[in-house]
Design an enzyme around this catalytic site. Sequence first.
Site, PDB file in Angstrom:
ATOM      1  N   GLY A  15       0.829  -1.201   0.000  1.00  0.00           N
ATOM      2  CA  GLY A  15       0.000   0.000   0.000  1.00  0.00           C
ATOM      3  C   GLY A  15       0.863   1.250   0.000  1.00  0.00           C
ATOM      4  O   GLY A  15       2.102   1.181   0.076  1.00  0.00           O
ATOM      5  N   ASP A  16       0.236   2.412  -0.113  1.00  0.00           N
ATOM      6  CA  ASP A  16       0.930   3.707  -0.094  1.00  0.00           C
ATOM      7  C   ASP A  16       1.913   3.850  -1.254  1.00  0.00           C
ATOM      8  O   ASP A  16       2.926   4.540  -1.148  1.00  0.00           O
ATOM      9  CB  ASP A  16       1.677   3.919   1.233  1.00  0.00           C
ATOM     10  CG  ASP A  16       0.811   3.664   2.447  1.00  0.00           C
ATOM     11  OD1 ASP A  16      -0.283   4.249   2.506  1.00  0.00           O
ATOM     12  OD2 ASP A  16       1.209   2.865   3.309  1.00  0.00           O
ATOM     13  N   LYS A  19      -1.107   5.210  -5.593  1.00  0.00           N
ATOM     14  CA  LYS A  19      -2.225   4.864  -6.494  1.00  0.00           C
ATOM     15  C   LYS A  19      -3.118   6.056  -6.765  1.00  0.00           C
ATOM     16  O   LYS A  19      -3.612   6.237  -7.881  1.00  0.00           O
ATOM     17  CB  LYS A  19      -3.062   3.739  -5.869  1.00  0.00           C
ATOM     18  CG  LYS A  19      -2.327   2.432  -5.694  1.00  0.00           C
ATOM     19  CD  LYS A  19      -3.218   1.366  -5.081  1.00  0.00           C
ATOM     20  CE  LYS A  19      -3.611   1.676  -3.659  1.00  0.00           C
ATOM     21  NZ  LYS A  19      -2.467   1.697  -2.706  1.00  0.00           N
ATOM     22  N   GLY A  43      -6.091   5.572   2.802  1.00  0.00           N
ATOM     23  CA  GLY A  43      -5.938   6.995   2.529  1.00  0.00           C
ATOM     24  C   GLY A  43      -5.386   7.246   1.144  1.00  0.00           C
ATOM     25  O   GLY A  43      -4.478   6.555   0.688  1.00  0.00           O
ATOM     26  N   HIS A  44      -5.948   8.249   0.454  1.00  0.00           N
ATOM     27  CA  HIS A  44      -5.459   8.629  -0.871  1.00  0.00           C
ATOM     28  C   HIS A  44      -5.204  10.138  -0.877  1.00  0.00           C
ATOM     29  O   HIS A  44      -6.072  10.910  -0.482  1.00  0.00           O
ATOM     30  CB  HIS A  44      -6.484   8.284  -1.960  1.00  0.00           C
ATOM     31  CG  HIS A  44      -6.746   6.814  -2.085  1.00  0.00           C
ATOM     32  ND1 HIS A  44      -5.813   5.941  -2.599  1.00  0.00           N
ATOM     33  CD2 HIS A  44      -7.811   6.065  -1.755  1.00  0.00           C
ATOM     34  CE1 HIS A  44      -6.310   4.714  -2.588  1.00  0.00           C
ATOM     35  NE2 HIS A  44      -7.519   4.763  -2.071  1.00  0.00           N
ATOM     36  N   GLN A 226      -5.230  -0.294  -0.503  1.00  0.00           N
ATOM     37  CA  GLN A 226      -4.130  -1.064   0.090  1.00  0.00           C
ATOM     38  C   GLN A 226      -3.181  -1.593  -0.996  1.00  0.00           C
ATOM     39  O   GLN A 226      -3.064  -0.982  -2.038  1.00  0.00           O
ATOM     40  CB  GLN A 226      -4.665  -2.204   0.972  1.00  0.00           C
ATOM     41  CG  GLN A 226      -5.277  -1.739   2.281  1.00  0.00           C
ATOM     42  CD  GLN A 226      -6.766  -1.447   2.164  1.00  0.00           C
ATOM     43  OE1 GLN A 226      -7.494  -2.104   1.458  1.00  0.00           O
ATOM     44  NE2 GLN A 226      -7.232  -0.456   2.899  1.00  0.00           N
ATOM     45  N   THR A 241      -4.715  -6.834   5.452  1.00  0.00           N
ATOM     46  CA  THR A 241      -6.006  -6.182   5.603  1.00  0.00           C
ATOM     47  C   THR A 241      -7.091  -7.261   5.587  1.00  0.00           C
ATOM     48  O   THR A 241      -6.798  -8.445   5.463  1.00  0.00           O
ATOM     49  CB  THR A 241      -6.228  -5.134   4.489  1.00  0.00           C
ATOM     50  OG1 THR A 241      -7.327  -4.286   4.852  1.00  0.00           O
ATOM     51  CG2 THR A 241      -6.461  -5.782   3.128  1.00  0.00           C
ATOM     52  N   PRO A 305       4.456   6.872  11.422  1.00  0.00           N
ATOM     53  CA  PRO A 305       5.601   6.766  10.508  1.00  0.00           C
ATOM     54  C   PRO A 305       5.640   5.377   9.901  1.00  0.00           C
ATOM     55  O   PRO A 305       5.478   4.373  10.597  1.00  0.00           O
ATOM     56  CB  PRO A 305       6.810   7.014  11.413  1.00  0.00           C
ATOM     57  CG  PRO A 305       6.326   6.746  12.807  1.00  0.00           C
ATOM     58  CD  PRO A 305       4.875   7.086  12.819  1.00  0.00           C
TER      59      PRO A 305
END
Length: 425
Positions: A15-16, A19, A43-44, A226, A241, A305
Amino acid sequence: MDKNQCLLILGSQYGDEGKGKFVDLLSEKYDYIVRFQGGDNAGHSIVINNVKYKLRLIPSGIFLPNKFVVIGQGVNVNPKTLINEIHYLNENNFSIKGRLFISDRAHVIFDFHRAIDKYYEELKGKEKVGTTLCGIGPCYADKIQRVGVRMCDLLSKSNLTKKITLSFTTKKDILPKIGYSMNDIPKIVNEYYQLGQKIKPYIHDTITLLNNAYEKKKKILFEGAQGAFLDIDMGTYPYVTSSSVISGIGSGTGISINKITKVLGIIKAYTSRVGSGPFPTELTGPLAKKIRDAGCEYGTVTKRPRRVGWLDLNMLKFSCQVSGVTEIALTLIDVLTGIEKINVCVGYKYKNKILKTILSDELEYKKCKPVYKTFKGWKEDITKVTNYNKLPLNCKKYIEFISKELKIPIKYVSVGNNRKQTIVR
């Protein structure tokens, strides 16, 4: 058949990966943008005209005018988050009227799901997964136990009362431990019925909506949340997840998987993950901090973090294989600027053997040691480069090695978080 009619965008790591930027960038070519799994734990961040906007539930395509966005039945919806995001978009002058559709079959996250999430994490102690505490897992658990509440139930007080009563009946032992009792049911029903009335205009039969759109040759972009290694079946279980990141598109939208003809895998130029779990290439110390700060590696939802490390090709070969990735977008490569030597994991050393695969046993996987190939870094600022050929030679060598090893073309190279900071190869 138009091979571009249905595009699936998936994260190929933990993820992160960025996207949101590519959903936003490519949405211009599509009519519908669809979420199919997860919930408000994803989160996006989107940067438009140097302004960063953040969403957790509504698809990123909402920032483009004249696009339709859909939250499919595979998504767990927290009505409070949804209403907050609707207000957030309206306050920032992004009109959603007639453009947002939520599946009437999507399951509802209640506050008691969040309380259960927190309770179970505390019970696990040192073995906790590192969940975002958004109630996603407990909501999916209710779904599997057949005691879940769906969006359509919010529109009827009698249905809502019946469904919540059944859900609470199966939780009698745990209710006192999370601060609830059967006496709370009327209050919960009233609260969520009122929330349902506020979002009623957006609740639709999205399965029919999307299939009709497909028949009319409309273009549909599917936005994964994700990353592949957080998939409940394919990921580093149990540190995953609660949903099917990779294979959830069919059940989560009602669009059959044979209609998906292109899969864009988003790959970060290094690796990061939130929460617990194996991480063979993890870095610590000053270099980890340098990458974390340069890449703004702090959770959009949790603010925690993120753990960071070198790129892991063992991981990527696995995730690209099971995801059916046809092309790649490489992101955050600008973060590596100024690092003298850059490592790439090309295998694992395990019990005096070199592995080219991922172990299913997370305890054994933690024992794997990365085998690295080292590349020379570059010092030039690449954030303003728009032509691939003008990237530093060492940067291009790094990119081309990744593509060669994965045997998949890297079509996009992102050199910053702005839409314009994207090189198309």
